[in-house]
Design an enzyme around this catalytic site. Structure first.
Site, PDB file in Angstrom:
ATOM      1  N   ALA A   1       0.798  -1.227   0.000  1.00 42.74           N
ATOM      2  CA  ALA A   1       0.000   0.000   0.000  1.00 42.74           C
ATOM      3  C   ALA A   1       0.829   1.274   0.000  1.00 42.74           C
ATOM      4  CB  ALA A   1      -0.937   0.004   1.220  1.00 42.74           C
ATOM      5  N   ASN A   2       2.135   1.160  -0.202  1.00 44.07           N
ATOM      6  CA  ASN A   2       2.979   2.359  -0.162  1.00 44.07           C
ATOM      7  C   ASN A   2       3.033   3.101  -1.498  1.00 44.07           C
ATOM      8  OD1 ASN A   2       4.654  -0.116  -0.826  1.00 44.07           O
ATOM      9  ND2 ASN A   2       6.083   1.494  -1.427  1.00 44.07           N
TER      10      ASN A   2
ATOM     11  N   TYR B   1       4.824 -13.967 -14.876  1.00 44.62           N
ATOM     12  CA  TYR B   1       3.835 -13.041 -14.316  1.00 44.62           C
ATOM     13  C   TYR B   1       2.418 -13.529 -14.642  1.00 44.62           C
ATOM     14  CZ  TYR B   1       1.017  -8.807 -13.747  1.00 44.62           C
ATOM     15  OH  TYR B   1       0.034  -7.911 -13.381  1.00 44.62           O
TER      16      TYR B   1
END
Length: 318
Positions: A49-50, A202
């Site tokens: 969440a940064n 990915y």
């Protein structure tokens, strides 16, 4: 002559993009969460969440009254993000905790402290991820994409599922991607030791996100805990930092790319929308139900991946 035609064609396309940029941006922004539901008294945990959509999601949910716990690998950057959220919204209840999803010891330590200090968890957003990074392994020897994007969140959810059930009604949101259409689970070489392609690794992890969501939803029936997956869209964020080509693409075609705020809308929708209180096991894009590729909705593959994940992590989750 051909070169002149190509140059002229590019010029026309560029001019059209400039002229219609506002309309293109409106279309590219995608769906918007129209729910105004408050989250007062709710506790939310968001991984990664940064920055990017994680930070935007944290900010919006904090504005809605939730206590938001930002689980970040880089605590310093996490504190900077939290400070900027508080600066914009002085009443925001945001706090930062250390979590490295590439290290199961860090995940277990985080969960142990969390369960000791937090008595309720109403919304878990498995948001953090890596994309197209050079071949590397987690502390436990897992290929980085499958290790962080799938196994790390699998273990975190397992460790917190009891608290989520005790806090019900509760929601789990898993950030996947449209990229799952181009991936499949390579059980014979899950950690890409035989061959490695960052893009395919990915994509495999994003299929894993959907299969995890599907199987977890089945197992959570009757608990009043729901789980749904989301595609945030093509977002201009730090996620592309390992790919020069992707960064160049984002820069050149920025008018077609979502901002982090726009990319966060579907996560916010799945976390807050009242009409989703009993919806589980679904996949959303642009704040609306979206289709899932066949490899992402195969029940047998989902069960097999669940068992393999438990074995790799050394846990039993019935």
């Amino acid at each position: 002559m051909v070169l002149l035609l190509i140059i002229a064609g590019l010029g026309v396309v560029t001019l059209l993009v400039i002229l219609f940029a506002p309309h293109i941006r409106k279309y590219a922004a995608g769906g918007v969460c129209t729910s105004s539901a408050r989250l007062d008294g709710k506790t939310v945990l968001i991984t990664g969440a940064n920055t990017g959509i994680g930070k935007e999601t944290a900010q919006v949910l904090a504005v809605r009254g939730a206590r938001v716990i930002m689980a970040c690998r880089d605590v310093e950057k996490g504190e900077e993000a939290a400070a900027s959220i508080r600066a914009a919204n002085p009443k925001a209840q945001v706090e930062v905790r250390k979590l490295d999803l590439a290290d199961t010891c860090s995940i277990r330590a985080f969960a142990q402290d969390f369960l000791r200090e937090v008595d309720r968890l109403h919304i878990l957003i498995n948001n953090a991820g890596v994309m197209m990074c050079p071949y590397s392994k987690t502390t436990d020897g897992f290929e980085m994409h499958i290790g962080v994007n799938h196994l790390g969140h699998f273990l975190l959810t397992y460790l917190l599922i009891g608290l989520l059930k005790n806090s019900a009604p509760a929601r789990i949101i898993v950030v996947s991607s449209l990229a799952h259409y181009f991936g499949w689970i390579r059980f014979h070489d899950l950690h890409s030791q035989g061959s490695y392609n960052g893009g395919l690794a990915y994509c495999q992890s994003k299929v894993a996100n959907l299969l995890f969501t599907r199987e977890l939803a089945r197992r959570l029936q009757g608990t009043n805990v729901t789980v749904n997956a989301v595609h945030p869209g093509t977002v201009n964020s730090d996620l592309t930092r390992h790919s020069t080509l992707m960064m160049l693409f984002m820069s050149v075609f920025s008018v077609f790319i979502k901002t982090p705020s726009e990319g966060a809308q579907t996560s916010i929708y799945c976390a807050a929308a009242e009409e989703l209180h009993s919806v589980s096991g679904k996949y959303f894009s642009d704040c609306a139900p979206a289709s899932v590729a066949p490899q992402g909705r195969n029940d047998e593959t989902a069960k097999r991946l669940w068992d393999v994940s438990c074995e790799l992590l050394g846990i039993e989750w019935h």
